[in-house]
Design an enzyme around this catalytic site. Sequence first.
Site, PDB file in Angstrom:
ATOM      1  N   ARG A  30      67.598 -43.072  28.833  1.00  0.00           N
ATOM      2  CA  ARG A  30      67.494 -41.788  29.618  1.00  0.00           C
ATOM      3  C   ARG A  30      68.741 -40.901  29.639  1.00  0.00           C
ATOM      4  O   ARG A  30      68.705 -39.649  29.385  1.00  0.00           O
ATOM      5  CB  ARG A  30      67.079 -42.117  30.990  1.00  0.00           C
ATOM      6  CG  ARG A  30      65.655 -42.938  31.200  1.00  0.00           C
ATOM      7  CD  ARG A  30      65.698 -43.219  32.470  1.00  0.00           C
ATOM      8  NE  ARG A  30      64.055 -43.805  32.912  1.00  0.00           N
ATOM      9  CZ  ARG A  30      63.445 -44.985  32.438  1.00  0.00           C
ATOM     10  NH1 ARG A  30      64.273 -45.658  31.677  1.00  0.00           N
ATOM     11  NH2 ARG A  30      62.322 -45.054  32.674  1.00  0.00           N
ATOM     12  N   ASP A  52      68.142 -50.956  20.668  1.00  0.00           N
ATOM     13  CA  ASP A  52      67.378 -49.847  21.310  1.00  0.00           C
ATOM     14  C   ASP A  52      68.183 -48.498  21.439  1.00  0.00           C
ATOM     15  O   ASP A  52      67.773 -47.507  21.273  1.00  0.00           O
ATOM     16  CB  ASP A  52      66.610 -50.302  22.669  1.00  0.00           C
ATOM     17  CG  ASP A  52      65.260 -51.128  22.362  1.00  0.00           C
ATOM     18  OD1 ASP A  52      65.209 -51.711  21.137  1.00  0.00           O
ATOM     19  OD2 ASP A  52      64.676 -51.125  23.138  1.00  0.00           O
ATOM     20  N   ASN A  95      61.416 -50.595  17.702  1.00  0.00           N
ATOM     21  CA  ASN A  95      60.186 -51.054  18.778  1.00  0.00           C
ATOM     22  C   ASN A  95      60.897 -50.633  19.979  1.00  0.00           C
ATOM     23  O   ASN A  95      60.623 -51.101  20.977  1.00  0.00           O
ATOM     24  CB  ASN A  95      60.205 -52.445  18.495  1.00  0.00           C
ATOM     25  CG  ASN A  95      58.947 -52.848  19.278  1.00  0.00           C
ATOM     26  OD1 ASN A  95      57.999 -51.945  19.768  1.00  0.00           O
ATOM     27  ND2 ASN A  95      58.853 -54.255  19.356  1.00  0.00           N
ATOM     28  N   ARG A 125      51.615 -50.235  20.109  1.00  0.00           N
ATOM     29  CA  ARG A 125      51.851 -49.872  21.278  1.00  0.00           C
ATOM     30  C   ARG A 125      51.339 -48.630  21.688  1.00  0.00           C
ATOM     31  O   ARG A 125      51.591 -47.621  20.901  1.00  0.00           O
ATOM     32  CB  ARG A 125      53.453 -50.106  21.615  1.00  0.00           C
ATOM     33  CG  ARG A 125      53.965 -51.477  21.392  1.00  0.00           C
ATOM     34  CD  ARG A 125      55.444 -51.592  21.470  1.00  0.00           C
ATOM     35  NE  ARG A 125      55.812 -51.481  22.926  1.00  0.00           N
ATOM     36  CZ  ARG A 125      57.063 -51.378  23.463  1.00  0.00           C
ATOM     37  NH1 ARG A 125      57.930 -51.454  22.503  1.00  0.00           N
ATOM     38  NH2 ARG A 125      57.231 -51.370  24.870  1.00  0.00           N
ATOM     39  N   SER A 172      51.872 -47.575  31.252  1.00  0.00           N
ATOM     40  CA  SER A 172      53.303 -47.466  31.322  1.00  0.00           C
ATOM     41  C   SER A 172      53.859 -46.569  32.039  1.00  0.00           C
ATOM     42  O   SER A 172      53.337 -45.374  31.932  1.00  0.00           O
ATOM     43  CB  SER A 172      53.582 -47.532  29.846  1.00  0.00           C
ATOM     44  OG  SER A 172      55.202 -47.432  29.690  1.00  0.00           O
ATOM     45  N   SER A 173      54.975 -46.694  32.780  1.00  0.00           N
ATOM     46  CA  SER A 173      55.616 -45.759  33.551  1.00  0.00           C
ATOM     47  C   SER A 173      56.236 -44.640  32.450  1.00  0.00           C
ATOM     48  O   SER A 173      56.780 -43.572  33.087  1.00  0.00           O
ATOM     49  CB  SER A 173      56.359 -46.278  34.528  1.00  0.00           C
ATOM     50  OG  SER A 173      57.468 -46.980  34.083  1.00  0.00           O
ATOM     51  N   GLN A 174      56.435 -45.161  31.258  1.00  0.00           N
ATOM     52  CA  GLN A 174      57.412 -44.444  30.421  1.00  0.00           C
ATOM     53  C   GLN A 174      56.620 -42.945  29.990  1.00  0.00           C
ATOM     54  O   GLN A 174      57.384 -42.099  29.757  1.00  0.00           O
ATOM     55  CB  GLN A 174      57.559 -45.328  29.120  1.00  0.00           C
ATOM     56  CG  GLN A 174      58.635 -46.435  29.523  1.00  0.00           C
ATOM     57  CD  GLN A 174      58.915 -47.599  28.225  1.00  0.00           C
ATOM     58  OE1 GLN A 174      58.226 -47.002  26.926  1.00  0.00           O
ATOM     59  NE2 GLN A 174      59.384 -48.267  28.354  1.00  0.00           N
ATOM     60  N   SER A 201      55.177 -49.981  37.970  1.00  0.00           N
ATOM     61  CA  SER A 201      56.844 -49.824  37.617  1.00  0.00           C
ATOM     62  C   SER A 201      57.318 -48.540  38.176  1.00  0.00           C
ATOM     63  O   SER A 201      58.070 -47.700  37.661  1.00  0.00           O
ATOM     64  CB  SER A 201      56.948 -49.877  36.068  1.00  0.00           C
ATOM     65  OG  SER A 201      56.378 -50.834  35.455  1.00  0.00           O
ATOM     66  N   ASP A 325      59.623 -56.566  34.094  1.00  0.00           N
ATOM     67  CA  ASP A 325      60.352 -57.013  33.129  1.00  0.00           C
ATOM     68  C   ASP A 325      61.224 -58.676  33.627  1.00  0.00           C
ATOM     69  O   ASP A 325      61.004 -59.622  33.039  1.00  0.00           O
ATOM     70  CB  ASP A 325      61.579 -56.515  32.565  1.00  0.00           C
ATOM     71  CG  ASP A 325      61.159 -55.267  31.637  1.00  0.00           C
ATOM     72  OD1 ASP A 325      59.928 -55.529  31.302  1.00  0.00           O
ATOM     73  OD2 ASP A 325      61.488 -54.325  31.446  1.00  0.00           O
ATOM     74  N   LYS A 352      53.905 -54.617  25.728  1.00  0.00           N
ATOM     75  CA  LYS A 352      55.129 -54.754  25.488  1.00  0.00           C
ATOM     76  C   LYS A 352      55.583 -54.872  24.255  1.00  0.00           C
ATOM     77  O   LYS A 352      54.844 -55.002  23.225  1.00  0.00           O
ATOM     78  CB  LYS A 352      55.900 -55.683  26.581  1.00  0.00           C
ATOM     79  CG  LYS A 352      55.861 -55.391  27.967  1.00  0.00           C
ATOM     80  CD  LYS A 352      56.499 -53.987  28.240  1.00  0.00           C
ATOM     81  CE  LYS A 352      56.750 -53.674  29.676  1.00  0.00           C
ATOM     82  NZ  LYS A 352      57.523 -52.527  30.072  1.00  0.00           N
ATOM     83  N   GLU A 353      56.790 -55.620  23.807  1.00  0.00           N
ATOM     84  CA  GLU A 353      57.365 -55.850  22.299  1.00  0.00           C
ATOM     85  C   GLU A 353      56.358 -56.880  21.770  1.00  0.00           C
ATOM     86  O   GLU A 353      56.128 -56.981  20.714  1.00  0.00           O
ATOM     87  CB  GLU A 353      58.737 -56.575  22.600  1.00  0.00           C
ATOM     88  CG  GLU A 353      59.824 -55.551  22.794  1.00  0.00           C
ATOM     89  CD  GLU A 353      59.920 -55.051  23.942  1.00  0.00           C
ATOM     90  OE1 GLU A 353      60.848 -54.202  24.246  1.00  0.00           O
ATOM     91  OE2 GLU A 353      59.050 -55.440  24.991  1.00  0.00           O
ATOM     92  N   HIS A 402      62.940 -60.042  22.512  1.00  0.00           N
ATOM     93  CA  HIS A 402      64.223 -60.368  23.049  1.00  0.00           C
ATOM     94  C   HIS A 402      64.112 -61.193  24.352  1.00  0.00           C
ATOM     95  O   HIS A 402      64.889 -62.236  24.794  1.00  0.00           O
ATOM     96  CB  HIS A 402      64.809 -59.064  23.312  1.00  0.00           C
ATOM     97  CG  HIS A 402      64.612 -58.193  24.159  1.00  0.00           C
ATOM     98  ND1 HIS A 402      65.051 -57.395  25.392  1.00  0.00           N
ATOM     99  CD2 HIS A 402      63.311 -57.666  24.237  1.00  0.00           C
ATOM    100  CE1 HIS A 402      64.262 -56.605  25.724  1.00  0.00           C
ATOM    101  NE2 HIS A 402      63.217 -56.618  25.381  1.00  0.00           N
ATOM    102  N   ARG A 403      63.317 -60.800  25.306  1.00  0.00           N
ATOM    103  CA  ARG A 403      63.043 -61.305  26.723  1.00  0.00           C
ATOM    104  C   ARG A 403      62.325 -62.642  26.591  1.00  0.00           C
ATOM    105  O   ARG A 403      62.633 -63.632  27.266  1.00  0.00           O
ATOM    106  CB  ARG A 403      62.257 -60.388  27.429  1.00  0.00           C
ATOM    107  CG  ARG A 403      62.938 -59.081  27.803  1.00  0.00           C
ATOM    108  CD  ARG A 403      62.798 -58.542  29.209  1.00  0.00           C
ATOM    109  NE  ARG A 403      63.505 -57.156  29.207  1.00  0.00           N
ATOM    110  CZ  ARG A 403      64.691 -57.097  29.425  1.00  0.00           C
ATOM    111  NH1 ARG A 403      65.481 -58.137  29.740  1.00  0.00           N
ATOM    112  NH2 ARG A 403      65.174 -55.855  29.477  1.00  0.00           N
ATOM    113  N   LYS A 428      68.242 -56.766  20.438  1.00  0.00           N
ATOM    114  CA  LYS A 428      67.631 -55.324  21.102  1.00  0.00           C
ATOM    115  C   LYS A 428      68.212 -54.931  22.389  1.00  0.00           C
ATOM    116  O   LYS A 428      68.271 -53.768  22.420  1.00  0.00           O
ATOM    117  CB  LYS A 428      66.181 -55.716  21.465  1.00  0.00           C
ATOM    118  CG  LYS A 428      65.300 -54.669  21.852  1.00  0.00           C
ATOM    119  CD  LYS A 428      63.878 -54.924  22.114  1.00  0.00           C
ATOM    120  CE  LYS A 428      62.947 -54.142  22.494  1.00  0.00           C
ATOM    121  NZ  LYS A 428      62.667 -52.881  21.794  1.00  0.00           N
TER     122      LYS A 428
END
Length: 442
Positions: A30, A52, A95, A125, A172-174, A201, A325, A352-353, A402-403, A428
Amino acid sequence: MSGLPNISIGPFKQAQGSIVLPGSKSISNRALLLAALSSGTTTLTNLLDADDTQVMRNALRQLGLSVIDKADKVCVVQGCKGKFPVRDADLFMGNAGTAIRPLTAALAMQGGHYRLSGVARMHERPIRDLVDGLRQVGAKIEYELQEGYPPIKILAADIQITDVVKVRGDVSSQFLTALLIALPLVANDPVRIEVVGELISRPYIDITLKLMARFGVSVACPNEQSFVIPAKTSDSVYSSPGQLSVEGDASSASYFLALGAIGSGPVRVLGVGKESIQGDVAFADALALMGANITAGEDWIEVAGVKNVSGKLNGITIDCTEIPDAAMTLAVAALFAEGPTRLNSIASWRVKETDRIAAMAKELKKLGAIVEEGADYIVVQAPASLADWRSPSEGIDTYDDHRMAMCFSLAAFGPKTLKINDPNCVAKTFPTYFAEFSKVVS
């Protein structure tokens, strides 16, 4: 670790030490975009250096901006006053959802021609809700392959905001973040955005609003579903704060905080604390509900084992809307709890991913856990006894997520050695994760 097909870790008995967290991915991407859209030069410190954020930096450079990486996680961005110098570009976004979504909205305001694509998973996605929101103000966006998903093409268009802009908030909040950042660029009059349905989120939206305010744009929130962007007063809407320090990543903190509970601790994370603007710091509250000993200061949190005589965490039922997350870490921490742990309101995991609910259920079952999954929840119960723990010879798959890799590192506190496949996917957001992990476990 680079390039290794798998690593074997554990079994470990104790975790103790302190970790300086990498910068927050959410704040980093951001801040990079806001700095790029501003007037003036912004020096970003403690910026996350991972896949990312490299995607975002490379895209901004391709769009003609000066983005200079310096030593010690410092990045200097020369703003473009809301107008990218390059008006025709083909951008590869990997991604990185935190990069492609807000950048799509900003590019739709430019009057240029752009194409955005990514890896195969990015093309699965969703981006439809954002595109629908942008089309309401006149943006011309085409889907190249599958309707509702990248790759997309953005065409030059006359942007006119004549009515309330509506966007769904339950995927998604994105999408809302993207509109909030981009629409001030063309707001000749105040612009009202209304969220249709549930806004998931919300803490990530709060991050967006607080960062926008740092760059000179204050958004009013007359109610939980509405956001009012002020009319622009000059050509350069955003103005650089000069310098901005990126907080440590609260999602990344969750793995080490959980280690402090499972491995007796104390484990302290440095870079987030009581003053954090990230919602995922509430993970510490969830651990406290499970019985962990938590202390915190302005910019640190520490976990020192559990309060229970048994030395085990308690299973809990929790709404994870605020910590989508970090909630993944609770699913693996549940292997060390008495009774089931139920994580509700995690539908966003599906997009997600990877499909994180399905992936988490499959890999936990490999270890002998009892798992139930639904459309928006997962229930995890530890193996019935130590004898029921399994160490799958095929290893724990990480799905280029990654998570998944970082979460399952906690399972190395079980009674058996654990093999994790494709550990390098942590690049990532946290390239040095396993090196940092090894410093605090024994």
